[in-house]
Design a protein around this motif. Structure first.
Motif, PDB file in Angstrom:
ATOM      1  N   HIS A   1      12.667  12.241  24.518  1.00 56.57           N
ATOM      2  CA  HIS A   1      12.535  11.291  25.445  1.00 56.57           C
ATOM      3  C   HIS A   1      13.922  10.497  25.588  1.00 56.57           C
TER       4      HIS A   1
ATOM      5  N   ALA B   1      19.715  11.166  32.497  1.00 58.11           N
ATOM      6  CA  ALA B   1      19.195  10.721  33.764  1.00 58.11           C
ATOM      7  C   ALA B   1      20.148   9.661  33.990  1.00 58.11           C
ATOM      8  N   CYS B   2      20.725   8.596  33.109  1.00 58.46           N
ATOM      9  CA  CYS B   2      21.487   7.870  33.495  1.00 58.46           C
ATOM     10  C   CYS B   2      23.092   8.047  33.235  1.00 58.46           C
TER      11      CYS B   2
ATOM     12  N   GLN C   1      10.008   7.529  28.772  1.00 59.91           N
ATOM     13  CA  GLN C   1      11.223   7.800  28.192  1.00 59.91           C
ATOM     14  C   GLN C   1      11.775   6.291  27.561  1.00 59.91           C
TER      15      GLN C   1
ATOM     16  N   LYS D   1      16.642  12.796  27.282  1.00 61.65           N
ATOM     17  CA  LYS D   1      16.443  12.958  28.718  1.00 61.65           C
ATOM     18  C   LYS D   1      16.764  11.560  29.543  1.00 61.65           C
ATOM     19  N   LEU D   2      16.525  10.484  28.784  1.00 60.26           N
ATOM     20  CA  LEU D   2      16.970   9.239  29.571  1.00 60.26           C
ATOM     21  C   LEU D   2      18.527   9.191  29.431  1.00 60.26           C
TER      22      LEU D   2
ATOM     23  N   TYR E   1      13.657   6.347  36.292  1.00 61.23           N
ATOM     24  CA  TYR E   1      13.665   6.330  34.932  1.00 61.23           C
ATOM     25  C   TYR E   1      12.105   6.526  34.594  1.00 61.23           C
ATOM     26  N   GLU E   2      11.710   7.317  33.623  1.00 62.15           N
ATOM     27  CA  GLU E   2      10.377   7.593  33.536  1.00 62.15           C
ATOM     28  C   GLU E   2       9.717   6.554  32.411  1.00 62.15           C
TER      29      GLU E   2
END
Length: 283
Positions: A36, A43-44, A6, A39-40, A2-3
């Motif tokens: 952000h 991602a999850c 983000q 995208k998070l 995870y960025e």
């Protein structure tokens, strides 16, 4: 993975419950913050925020992600500080009264050492009076001790009261001396116990002298005598017996942090804040 950017945007939205407020706090454009968060979530694979035209709310998954985000961002910050050479350095000679280890103090010291690996923490465990004298002699930088209520300068973490502690089945024979399990002289709890008994005209005798709280607890659990402890530190298998045994009341006590004015102030303040903010949680 995870960025961090983000995670920071998401966490700020979670705290403000506003994309506009988060963007202002982060000095970013609102579309960037929204991107952000999207995208998070991608991602999850979970929806983290419920949004409509009126409000923003955390989902259950969002609430969990907020906790993870705080931990991940804190770890990033610690790593950046360490490897950039900006990590706090120095030495702190810290003294603690041994019975205060029954609070969350050991966990806090372990966390402190993880967060500040370049600070050399030297720990001394002893009685409060001895630690106070060593602080005054310049041999310690910070101490966490018990003091009579309102008696000294320092950072008072908590006001408590001393209580008589024993087994549920403990009884005292009429006119018999009160058996004491105590630290050696000088000891605040010993002094409070003896002064209270003598003021009430009660006889007493020390049936066990020990320098450690584990010895105090072991002797009390064995029925050798009665101990004096702060009320918040009484273990679950022992009980307060003062009223039942008609013993005199004991005085109030402060859990106090005191520092050496010649010590490294930055290091002292960091450890003081960690203890004062967290040590009593879960007592």
């Amino acid at each position: 993975m995870y960025e961090p950017a983000q995670l920071l945007s998401f966490l700020t939205v979670a705290e403000t419950l506003s994309f506009t407020g988060a963007a202002a706090r982060l000095n970013l454009a609102q579309p960037t913050v929204s991107q952000h968060v999207r995208k998070l979530e991608a991602a999850c694979g979970r929806i983290l925020l419920e949004r409509d035209t009126h409000a923003v709310r955390l989902t259950d998954n969002g609430d969990a992600m907020a906790g993870f985000a705080r931990s991940i961002l804190a770890a990033h910050q610690s790593a950046e500080s360490y490897f950039s050479g900006a990590a706090m350095r120095g030495r702190i000679r810290f003294g603690s009264a041994d019975d205060l280890s029954l609070t969350r103090l050991p966990d806090i010291l372990r966390r402190f050492r993880r967060l500040y690996p370049q600070i050399n923490l030297e720990l001394t465990v002893s009685q409060s009076d001895r630690l106070h004298r060593r602080l005054q002699a310049g041999q310690l930088d910070l101490v966490f001790i018990k003091t009579p209520a309102d008696s000294v300068q320092g950072t008072d973490v908590r006001r408590d009261r001393f209580v008589w502690v024993g087994l549920k089945q403990t009884v005292l024979e009429q006119g018999a001396p009160v058996p004491l399990v105590a630290y050696p002289h000088p000891s605040l709890s010993r002094r409070f116990a003896i002064e209270a008994l003598e003021a009430a005209g009660r006889a007493w005798r020390v049936t066990c002298n020990t320098r450690e709280v584990n010895g105090i607890l072991a002797a009390t659990r064995a029925g050798i005598g009665l101990a004096v402890l702060p009320s918040s530190l009484v273990p679950a298998d022992l009980e307060q017996v003062g009223r039942r045994l008609d013993l005199p009341p004991l005085g109030e006590v402060d859990f106090t942090l005191m520092s050496n004015p010649l010590a490294n102030r930055d290091v002292v303040e960091v450890l003081t804040a960690a203890i004062a903010d967290n040590v009593l949680a879960g007592v």
